[in-house]
Design a protein around this motif. Structure first.
Motif, PDB file in Angstrom:
ATOM      1  N   LEU A 191      63.994  12.805 -21.156  1.00 58.73           N
ATOM      2  CA  LEU A 191      63.385  11.923 -20.159  1.00 58.73           C
ATOM      3  C   LEU A 191      62.072  12.477 -19.642  1.00 58.73           C
ATOM      4  O   LEU A 191      61.871  13.688 -19.583  1.00 58.73           O
ATOM      5  N   PRO A 192      61.159  11.594 -19.218  1.00 60.02           N
ATOM      6  CA  PRO A 192      59.877  12.042 -18.650  1.00 60.02           C
ATOM      7  C   PRO A 192      60.093  12.745 -17.320  1.00 60.02           C
ATOM      8  O   PRO A 192      61.137  12.595 -16.669  1.00 60.02           O
ATOM      9  N   GLN A 193      59.088  13.518 -16.904  1.00 63.82           N
ATOM     10  CA  GLN A 193      59.151  14.195 -15.614  1.00 63.82           C
ATOM     11  C   GLN A 193      59.331  13.173 -14.488  1.00 63.82           C
ATOM     12  O   GLN A 193      58.778  12.092 -14.531  1.00 63.82           O
ATOM     13  N   GLY A 194      60.081  13.525 -13.505  1.00 69.10           N
ATOM     14  CA  GLY A 194      60.343  12.607 -12.394  1.00 69.10           C
ATOM     15  C   GLY A 194      61.565  11.761 -12.658  1.00 69.10           C
ATOM     16  O   GLY A 194      62.451  11.649 -11.798  1.00 69.10           O
ATOM     17  N   VAL A 195      61.621  11.180 -13.852  1.00 71.26           N
ATOM     18  CA  VAL A 195      62.795  10.375 -14.218  1.00 71.26           C
ATOM     19  C   VAL A 195      64.006  11.280 -14.402  1.00 71.26           C
ATOM     20  O   VAL A 195      65.131  10.925 -14.034  1.00 71.26           O
ATOM     21  N   SER A 196      63.794  12.464 -14.956  1.00 70.65           N
ATOM     22  CA  SER A 196      64.895  13.428 -15.098  1.00 70.65           C
ATOM     23  C   SER A 196      65.465  13.784 -13.735  1.00 70.65           C
ATOM     24  O   SER A 196      66.683  13.829 -13.539  1.00 70.65           O
ATOM     25  N   GLY A 197      64.575  14.047 -12.781  1.00 77.93           N
ATOM     26  CA  GLY A 197      65.021  14.353 -11.425  1.00 77.93           C
ATOM     27  C   GLY A 197      65.764  13.191 -10.800  1.00 77.93           C
ATOM     28  O   GLY A 197      66.747  13.374 -10.079  1.00 77.93           O
ATOM     29  N   LEU A 198      65.310  11.973 -11.102  1.00 78.64           N
ATOM     30  CA  LEU A 198      65.968  10.777 -10.576  1.00 78.64           C
ATOM     31  C   LEU A 198      67.377  10.645 -11.138  1.00 78.64           C
ATOM     32  O   LEU A 198      68.319  10.285 -10.421  1.00 78.64           O
ATOM     33  N   LEU A 199      67.531  10.939 -12.429  1.00 75.73           N
ATOM     34  CA  LEU A 199      68.865  10.872 -13.043  1.00 75.73           C
ATOM     35  C   LEU A 199      69.796  11.927 -12.463  1.00 75.73           C
ATOM     36  O   LEU A 199      70.974  11.658 -12.208  1.00 75.73           O
ATOM     37  N   LEU A 200      69.284  13.128 -12.251  1.00 74.44           N
ATOM     38  CA  LEU A 200      70.100  14.167 -11.631  1.00 74.44           C
ATOM     39  C   LEU A 200      70.488  13.753 -10.222  1.00 74.44           C
ATOM     40  O   LEU A 200      71.625  13.959  -9.787  1.00 74.44           O
ATOM     41  N   ALA A 201      69.553  13.133  -9.507  1.00 75.14           N
ATOM     42  CA  ALA A 201      69.859  12.623  -8.168  1.00 75.14           C
ATOM     43  C   ALA A 201      70.960  11.576  -8.245  1.00 75.14           C
ATOM     44  O   ALA A 201      71.805  11.473  -7.349  1.00 75.14           O
ATOM     45  N   GLY A 202      70.971  10.789  -9.339  1.00 72.07           N
ATOM     46  CA  GLY A 202      72.033   9.803  -9.519  1.00 72.07           C
ATOM     47  C   GLY A 202      73.391  10.448  -9.690  1.00 72.07           C
ATOM     48  O   GLY A 202      74.398   9.980  -9.143  1.00 72.07           O
ATOM     49  N   ILE A 203      73.441  11.553 -10.448  1.00 73.35           N
ATOM     50  CA  ILE A 203      74.698  12.274 -10.607  1.00 73.35           C
ATOM     51  C   ILE A 203      75.124  12.886  -9.279  1.00 73.35           C
ATOM     52  O   ILE A 203      76.301  12.861  -8.902  1.00 73.35           O
ATOM     53  N   LEU A 204      74.150  13.436  -8.542  1.00 68.18           N
ATOM     54  CA  LEU A 204      74.442  13.948  -7.203  1.00 68.18           C
ATOM     55  C   LEU A 204      74.965  12.836  -6.308  1.00 68.18           C
ATOM     56  O   LEU A 204      75.878  13.036  -5.504  1.00 68.18           O
ATOM     57  N   ALA A 205      74.379  11.645  -6.437  1.00 63.23           N
ATOM     58  CA  ALA A 205      74.797  10.501  -5.619  1.00 63.23           C
ATOM     59  C   ALA A 205      76.257  10.162  -5.861  1.00 63.23           C
ATOM     60  O   ALA A 205      77.026   9.931  -4.925  1.00 63.23           O
ATOM     61  N   ALA A 206      76.653  10.133  -7.143  1.00 56.67           N
ATOM     62  CA  ALA A 206      78.038   9.795  -7.468  1.00 56.67           C
ATOM     63  C   ALA A 206      78.997  10.862  -6.934  1.00 56.67           C
ATOM     64  O   ALA A 206      80.058  10.542  -6.392  1.00 56.67           O
ATOM     65  N   ALA A 207      78.609  12.136  -7.084  1.00 54.35           N
ATOM     66  CA  ALA A 207      79.472  13.216  -6.598  1.00 54.35           C
ATOM     67  C   ALA A 207      79.611  13.180  -5.086  1.00 54.35           C
ATOM     68  O   ALA A 207      80.703  13.306  -4.537  1.00 54.35           O
ATOM     69  N   MET A 208      78.500  12.989  -4.377  1.00 49.99           N
ATOM     70  CA  MET A 208      78.517  12.980  -2.921  1.00 49.99           C
ATOM     71  C   MET A 208      79.220  11.744  -2.380  1.00 49.99           C
ATOM     72  O   MET A 208      79.852  11.780  -1.326  1.00 49.99           O
ATOM     73  N   SER A 209      79.107  10.625  -3.104  1.00 50.21           N
ATOM     74  CA  SER A 209      79.793   9.403  -2.675  1.00 50.21           C
ATOM     75  C   SER A 209      81.302   9.612  -2.684  1.00 50.21           C
ATOM     76  O   SER A 209      82.003   9.238  -1.745  1.00 50.21           O
ATOM     77  N   THR A 210      81.803  10.228  -3.760  1.00 56.60           N
ATOM     78  CA  THR A 210      83.235  10.514  -3.849  1.00 56.60           C
ATOM     79  C   THR A 210      83.677  11.464  -2.746  1.00 56.60           C
ATOM     80  O   THR A 210      84.708  11.255  -2.086  1.00 56.60           O
ATOM     81  N   LEU A 211      82.891  12.514  -2.508  1.00 54.23           N
ATOM     82  CA  LEU A 211      83.252  13.510  -1.509  1.00 54.23           C
ATOM     83  C   LEU A 211      83.219  12.925  -0.100  1.00 54.23           C
ATOM     84  O   LEU A 211      84.142  13.141   0.694  1.00 54.23           O
ATOM     85  N   SER A 212      82.170  12.168   0.239  1.00 54.11           N
ATOM     86  CA  SER A 212      82.062  11.607   1.586  1.00 54.11           C
ATOM     87  C   SER A 212      83.173  10.602   1.851  1.00 54.11           C
ATOM     88  O   SER A 212      83.734  10.546   2.948  1.00 54.11           O
ATOM     89  N   SER A 213      83.499   9.808   0.848  1.00 53.47           N
ATOM     90  CA  SER A 213      84.576   8.832   0.999  1.00 53.47           C
ATOM     91  C   SER A 213      85.909   9.529   1.236  1.00 53.47           C
ATOM     92  O   SER A 213      86.709   9.110   2.074  1.00 53.47           O
ATOM     93  N   SER A 214      86.137  10.608   0.505  1.00 55.86           N
ATOM     94  CA  SER A 214      87.373  11.358   0.674  1.00 55.86           C
ATOM     95  C   SER A 214      87.441  11.989   2.056  1.00 55.86           C
ATOM     96  O   SER A 214      88.492  11.988   2.700  1.00 55.86           O
TER      97      SER A 214
END
Length: 499
Positions: free
Chosen positions: A323-346
């Protein structure tokens, strides 16, 4: 290789998440605000929060692997999820709106009494901690791979601690309102990441990956072969078992029920629940397409041929290298988003169950709003720190921790769902009948899980069947015990929780 721009995107995301949760949370005045958002959240936000809640980082990196290595037959399960949600919406959800209920297990307290509510509540606390603790640890696997690609050496424990601290911050102060609104933002982020991946691969390869996948038979959705009892990919367990699994996860699990109770009315809660099933279907479709796109991008190479040690590293590898620069960071942020969503909900679900199903039941006097709010916030911190504990006991290479997380949840789902349905349909049963039946259901599923995962290594029962098996055991054991009563059991009086 990830660059400074990607790191800046990730840092900006973490900061924006904490700020957004605090900004949208509003002032929390009591239990209704902290745990139920004042019962005034729009149905569409609750709908998206439900979707984000059941989507962990494992979904983002795990579902693409299914189509990368196989086909899109996992959508059969998504169809079952829709059916299960419809049943919950019209059969179970109305019971939750019958009175002022804060947790899913308040109904069991109203139907059977305090002992059953506390038993279910404590079971939820223990299994949710273990299952989601393992799930968060599993989320650290792709995150560590990506951070290694950035030249940042961080162990799994450190990654989990950072995720936990940021999530505890906005959950502690903002309560369920903050969790729901941050969930909405996070869902858009990780779905956008999946769409961007498909676009980038299509531009890079010329878009021929879809036709190639069709020619290779990877667009197969319905599988009618295989053993319907043990083969998790075949149609019968996927559809029927998936429907019952959704009934348990969305009708008897405080993690989801808490969100549905934040809606303004029963009708809006039903709308949020049913539409969440439709959105999950399309979300699964997006990430299965990601897997097919990656299969085309890597020209059908296996994870071993790509030099990977785990199958679930395929998508993270592309994020780092393709992935291009910036987009890679956005995708990692997406994975962080999914992980944090599960944790906050729990965290929110665990703290609400702690106050309502445990603290409120053992306290001799009714819990005031001020007391409940204080205990709830301290419970949020306590459970958030407790999620870190599994990192000290599990290593990322100790087998399939994804299956471990699903298995732990499946052990109790059948008993919880069975207790609810049993209480609704069997008017003779009392608290002892329900408690013994619940324990028996959990014991049976635990036996199968332990034998399959740690003794024989063979699958006896597909994971989708676990909830149905638990329901059957609950009805058989509880039904036989209820025959000793000649008349329907009287419903116990429900003591006031707050004043």
């Amino acid at each position: 290789m990830l660059q400074t721009l990607d790191l800046l995107v990730i840092i900006a995301y973490l900061g924006a998440t904490a700020w957004l949760g605090l900004r949208l949370s509003g002032k929390q005045k009591g239990l209704q605000d902290y745990f139920l958002g004042g019962r005034n959240l729009p149905w569409w936000a609750v709908c998206l929060s439900v979707v984000a809640t059941e989507t962990s980082a494992l979904t983002v990196v795990g579902i693409p692997v299914m189509s990368f290595l196989g086909d899109i037959s996992y959508l059969q399960v998504a169809l079952g999820y829709i059916i299960g949600r419809v049943i919950v919406a019209f059969f179970m959800l109305p019971r939750y709106y019958d009175g002022e209920m804060v947790t899913a297990y308040t109904y069991l307290g109203k139907r059977f009494g305090q002992s059953t509510q506390t038993t279910a509540g404590v079971t939820f606390l223990v299994t949710r901690l273990l299952a989601d603790g393992v799930r968060v640890l599993a989320a650290a696997i792709p995150l560590k791979l990506i951070l290694d690609g950035m030249g940042i050496q961080a162990n799994y424990f450190t990654i989990i601690v950072v995720l936990a601290v940021v999530t505890i911050l906005y959950t502690f102060i903002g309560g369920i309102r903050a969790v729901v609104w941050v969930d909405v933002a996070q869902m858009f982020l990780y779905v956008l990441g999946g769409v961007l991946t498909i676009i980038v691969v299509s531009v890079t390869t010329g878009g021929g990956w879809f036709a190639d996948a069709a020619d290779a038979g990877k667009l197969t959705m319905f599988v009618f072969s295989g053993n319907p009892i043990s083969d998790a990919s075949s149609f019968v367990p996927s559809l029927i078992g998936g429907a019952v699994f959704a009934m348990a996860s969305h009708g008897a699990d405080q993690l989801v029920v808490q969100r549905l109770l934040t809606c303004r009315s029963k009708v809006e809660a039903q709308k949020a629940l049913i539409w969440s099933g439709v959105i999950v279907f399309f979300q699964f479709a997006v990430f299965l397409l990601v897997g097919l796109a990656l299969w085309g991008y890597y020209q059908g190479m296996s994870p071993d041929q790509l030099g990977l040690t785990r199958d679930d590293e395929v998508f993270p590898k592309f994020i780092v290298e393709g992935l291009p620069q910036g987009v890679s960071g956005l995708l990692l942020a997406g994975i962080l988003a999914a992980a944090m969503s599960t944790l906050s909900s729990s965290l929110s679900a665990l703290s609400s169950s702690t106050v309502t199903d445990v603290y409120g039941r053992f306290k001799k006097t009714p819990v005031t709003d001020a007391q409940g709010l204080r205990v709830g916030r301290w419970a949020t911190i306590g459970w958030g720190l407790a999620f870190i504990v599994p990192a000290a006991f599990f290593r990322s290479d100790e087998g399939n921790i994804v299956i471990l997380a699903l298995g732990i949840a499946g052990i109790t789902y059948g008993g919880l769902l069975g207790a609810f349905v049993f209480g609704i349909l069997n008017k003779r049963a009392d608290a002892l009948d329900a408690n013994v039946a619940f324990v028996a259901a959990v014991a049976v599923n635990a036996f199968f899980f332990v034998m399959e995962k740690f003794v024989t290594g063979e699958v006896w029962v597909a994971w989708q069947w676990y909830p149905l098996l638990g329901v059957i055991v609950t009805f058989v054991v509880g039904g036989l015990l209820s025959l000793r009563h000649r008349t329907p059991a009287a419903e116990p009086a429900e003591p006031a929780l707050t004043r």
